[in-house]
Design an enzyme around this catalytic site. Structure first.
Site, PDB file in Angstrom:
ATOM      1  N   ASN A 152      -1.463-106.968  45.152  1.00  0.00           N
ATOM      2  CA  ASN A 152      -2.694-106.340  44.667  1.00  0.00           C
ATOM      3  C   ASN A 152      -3.682-106.012  45.776  1.00  0.00           C
ATOM      4  O   ASN A 152      -4.583-105.213  45.576  1.00  0.00           O
ATOM      5  CB  ASN A 152      -3.362-107.255  43.632  1.00  0.00           C
ATOM      6  CG  ASN A 152      -3.461-108.683  44.094  1.00  0.00           C
ATOM      7  OD1 ASN A 152      -2.449-109.346  44.352  1.00  0.00           O
ATOM      8  ND2 ASN A 152      -4.675-109.175  44.223  1.00  0.00           N
ATOM      9  N   HIS A 202      -4.769-104.013  31.324  1.00  0.00           N
ATOM     10  CA  HIS A 202      -5.933-103.313  31.889  1.00  0.00           C
ATOM     11  C   HIS A 202      -5.689-102.734  33.276  1.00  0.00           C
ATOM     12  O   HIS A 202      -6.533-102.053  33.828  1.00  0.00           O
ATOM     13  CB  HIS A 202      -7.184-104.212  31.869  1.00  0.00           C
ATOM     14  CG  HIS A 202      -7.225-105.281  32.912  1.00  0.00           C
ATOM     15  ND1 HIS A 202      -7.964-105.157  34.061  1.00  0.00           N
ATOM     16  CD2 HIS A 202      -6.637-106.507  32.986  1.00  0.00           C
ATOM     17  CE1 HIS A 202      -7.846-106.272  34.787  1.00  0.00           C
ATOM     18  NE2 HIS A 202      -7.039-107.091  34.151  1.00  0.00           N
ATOM     19  N   THR A 238      -4.128-116.512  16.304  1.00  0.00           N
ATOM     20  CA  THR A 238      -4.072-115.241  15.593  1.00  0.00           C
ATOM     21  C   THR A 238      -4.020-114.089  16.590  1.00  0.00           C
ATOM     22  O   THR A 238      -4.815-114.042  17.519  1.00  0.00           O
ATOM     23  CB  THR A 238      -5.304-115.106  14.680  1.00  0.00           C
ATOM     24  OG1 THR A 238      -5.325-116.231  13.807  1.00  0.00           O
ATOM     25  CG2 THR A 238      -5.253-113.818  13.867  1.00  0.00           C
ATOM     26  N   CYS A 326     -10.792-110.711  42.793  1.00  0.00           N
ATOM     27  CA  CYS A 326     -10.897-112.063  42.264  1.00  0.00           C
ATOM     28  C   CYS A 326     -11.508-113.019  43.278  1.00  0.00           C
ATOM     29  O   CYS A 326     -11.999-114.068  42.904  1.00  0.00           O
ATOM     30  CB  CYS A 326      -9.523-112.577  41.850  1.00  0.00           C
ATOM     31  SG  CYS A 326      -8.687-111.462  40.748  1.00  0.00           S
TER      32      CYS A 326
END
Ligand SMILES: *Cc1c(COP(=O)(O)O)cnc(C)c1O
Length: 385
Positions: A152, A202, A238, A326
């Site tokens: 990255n 994303h 969920t 990050c």
């Protein structure tokens, strides 16, 4: 309003129109719980299973081998912790590289605190990992090899097919973090012999906070999130139906447009690189041009503080990154740039520009001009030259 130029597509991408419109009904009319037996629940279930098929098709897998997660970091955590704990009777040794994303590196460090041993392979100065080094690190108790498909920060395309073949030959699980690779280069779990592969929506024009983990049929893996029986009991909770639907559509788009997007972003990237090299003395490209993500440009500027450069670029309306997004904000220099042999100062003076399908050639020229002016300015300011 100032013209804004976004050159940080490795950090995240905007949700595309077609992805958004595919997601919308699952916020509005079809908001049922996918585990429910009534119609709106069944509709949601159907949509999830369609997305599972879309992801599987994009990477050469079967739908039942796809697990939906809360993004790339979760997929990496599940791949590493889930298999490490499932296989700890067999052995406790893991091999990875020194240039992985923090989602892999910090998971490995955590595993080290829990009785596992990790070997971190250093890259060559190009940023590429030598598969021969992986082979020599294998021990009788090695249970897992984790190596990213594309870096990255410096965009290197790592030799995953070679490493996957070695892992298979030695009967060791192979995980690859393919978060940067999907949508940029062809990704195929069979060609790479991957047993586990991480995906994040994303990074290819899908929604944030959603991803997938490919788990080859028959692979032993423990769950990290316990609760209901969602995702075959491997990821309770969920389902985030709109996000999963968005991931499915985004990966389908990414695969369909792979060649066009790669060619377009590479053209823009090359315009950036050649423009910067021509205009700015004391600039060096990090990584290698041969095996590189089509949209990645990472350059170190002599005598420049990358953070200062970033702030000035932001004032000029240009969004970029120095090192990994990050790790931005803390003073640590990039572990990737250090691993490929850059000095502290060279690493600090690095700028990552990552192009996307929304960028134009004109923007590249404007960015080169702005970077050139700012670098000149900063050098005069700090060094009087
Ligand atoms: C962005 C990224 C991740 C983390 O993905 P999230 O969805 O943001 O958690 C992991 N690995 C690589 C290589 C990345 O670029």
């Amino acid at each position: 309003m100032m013209n804004r130029i976004y050159l940080d597509h490795a950090a995240t991408t905007p949700v595309s129109e077609s992805v958004l419109s595919e997601m919308m009904p699952f916020f509005r009319s079809c908001w049922g719980n996918a585990s429910a037996v009534y119609a709106t629940g069944r509709e949601a279930r159907k949509a999830i299973e369609k997305a599972r098929k879309q992801v599987a098709e994009a990477i050469g897998a079967e739908p039942r081998e796809i697990l939906f997660t809360g993004g790339g970091s979760e997929s990496d955590n599940l791949a590493l912790k889930g298999t490490a704990f499932a296989l700890q009777e067999k052995g406790k040794h893991i091999i990875t590289s020194a240039i992985e994303h923090p989602a892999v590196l910090n998971t490995c460090r955590w595993l080290e605190k829990h009785g596992f041993e990790v070997t971190y392979i250093m890259p060559e100065s190009t940023g590429l990992i030598d598969p021969a080094k992986v082979r020599t690190c294998i021990r009788d108790d090695t249970i897992l090899i984790s190596m990213m498909a594309a870096n990255n920060e410096i965009g290197t395309l790592e030799p995953v097919a070679e490493v996957g073949a070695i892992a298979k030959e030695r009967n060791i699980l192979f995980h690859t973090d393919a978060v940067q690779a999907v949508g940029a280069v062809p990704v195929n779990v069979q060609e790479w012999n991957a047993d586990l592969l991480s995906i994040s929506a994303h990074k290819f024009y899908g929604p944030k906070g959603t991803g997938a983990l490919y788990v080859r049929r028959g692979t032993r893996i423990d769950s990290l999130i316990h609760g209901g029986e969602q995702e075959r009991g491997l990821r309770a909770g969920t389902e985030n139906v709109p996000a999963i639907v968005g991931l499915g559509k985004a990966i389908e788009n990414a695969n369909r447009d792979l060649d066009i997007n790669a060619a377009q972003t590479a053209l823009l990237r090359d315009r950036l690189i050649s423009g910067i090299m021509k205009e700015i003395p004391g600039a060096r490209l990090n990584g290698t041009i041969a095996g590189r993500l089509p949209n990645n440009c990472n350059i170190s500027f002599e005598g420049i503080d990358g953070e200062a450069l970033l702030l000035r670029l932001d004032l000029a309306g240009i969004a970029a990154s120095s090192g990994s997004a990050c790790t931005a904000g803390n003073q640590e220099v990039s572990h990737v740039l250090k691993a490929i042999g850059l000095t502290e100062n060279e690493a600090k003076g690095s700028l990552r520009l990552t192009t996307g399908t929304g960028n134009t050639e004109k923007e590249m020229d404007e960015a080169v001009h702005a970077i050139s002016e700012i670098v000149k300015d900063l050098r005069t300011l700090y060094h009087g030259r």
